[in-house]
Design a protein around this motif. Structure first.
Motif, mmCIF file in Angstrom:
data_model
loop_
_atom_site.group_PDB
_atom_site.id
_atom_site.type_symbol
_atom_site.label_atom_id
_atom_site.label_comp_id
_atom_site.label_asym_id
_atom_site.label_seq_id
_atom_site.Cartn_x
_atom_site.Cartn_y
_atom_site.Cartn_z
ATOM 1 N N GLY A 61 -6.996 5.916 -2.690
ATOM 2 C CA GLY A 61 -7.059 4.580 -1.591
ATOM 3 C C GLY A 61 -8.029 3.649 -2.297
ATOM 4 O O GLY A 61 -8.449 2.673 -1.780
ATOM 5 N N LYS A 62 -8.266 3.803 -3.831
ATOM 6 C CA LYS A 62 -9.376 3.080 -4.595
ATOM 7 C C LYS A 62 -8.478 1.567 -4.990
ATOM 8 O O LYS A 62 -9.147 0.720 -5.595
ATOM 9 C CB LYS A 62 -10.074 3.525 -5.547
ATOM 10 N N VAL A 94 0.875 -1.185 -0.055
ATOM 11 C CA VAL A 94 -0.114 -0.038 0.007
ATOM 12 C C VAL A 94 0.905 1.410 -0.055
ATOM 13 O O VAL A 94 1.958 1.198 0.331
ATOM 14 C CB VAL A 94 -1.099 -0.067 1.385
ATOM 15 N N ASN A 96 -4.292 -0.553 -5.108
ATOM 16 C CA ASN A 96 -2.772 -0.878 -4.724
ATOM 17 C C ASN A 96 -2.141 -0.614 -5.789
ATOM 18 O O ASN A 96 -2.419 -0.850 -6.857
ATOM 19 C CB ASN A 96 -2.900 -2.046 -4.010
ATOM 20 N N THR A 147 -0.228 7.585 1.254
ATOM 21 C CA THR A 147 -0.819 8.548 0.386
ATOM 22 C C THR A 147 -0.627 10.004 0.669
ATOM 23 O O THR A 147 -0.634 10.745 0.067
ATOM 24 C CB THR A 147 -2.186 8.331 0.217
#
Length: 86
Positions: free
Chosen positions: A45-46, A8, A48, A11
């Motif tokens: 965040g939609k 991840v 990876n 962000t």
């Protein structure tokens, strides 16, 4: 059953980095060789990051390291949930 591990993006860090370098998401996407929509989905965040995103970032931004931008997240197998014990 094994847990899977996802990579991840941090962000908040990456968004702040792009602002500090005065790079738009579109310019960043072009530099690392992925589409704008891929960058946008990852930063929101939609999605990876995939190998092309990770490799492009590390190849083109030498002041960034994997450890600064990415982390690992353990995922339970599909259909499993963590349940609290009462």
């Amino acid at each position: 059953m094994k847990n899977s591990v996802d990579i991840v993006v941090n962000t908040d860090f990456l968004k702040a980095y792009l602002i500090s370098k005065q790079l738009s998401e579109s310019e960043f996407a072009k530099t690392i060789g992925v589409s704008y929509s891929t960058v946008n989905r990852i930063l929101n965040g939609k999605r990876n990051p995939g190998s092309k995103f990770i490799g492009g970032l590390l190849k083109n931004f030498h002041d960034l390291s994997f450890e600064l931008v990415f982390s690992y997240e353990n995922k339970l197998p599909k259909g499993n949930e963590v349940q609290s014990v009462i």
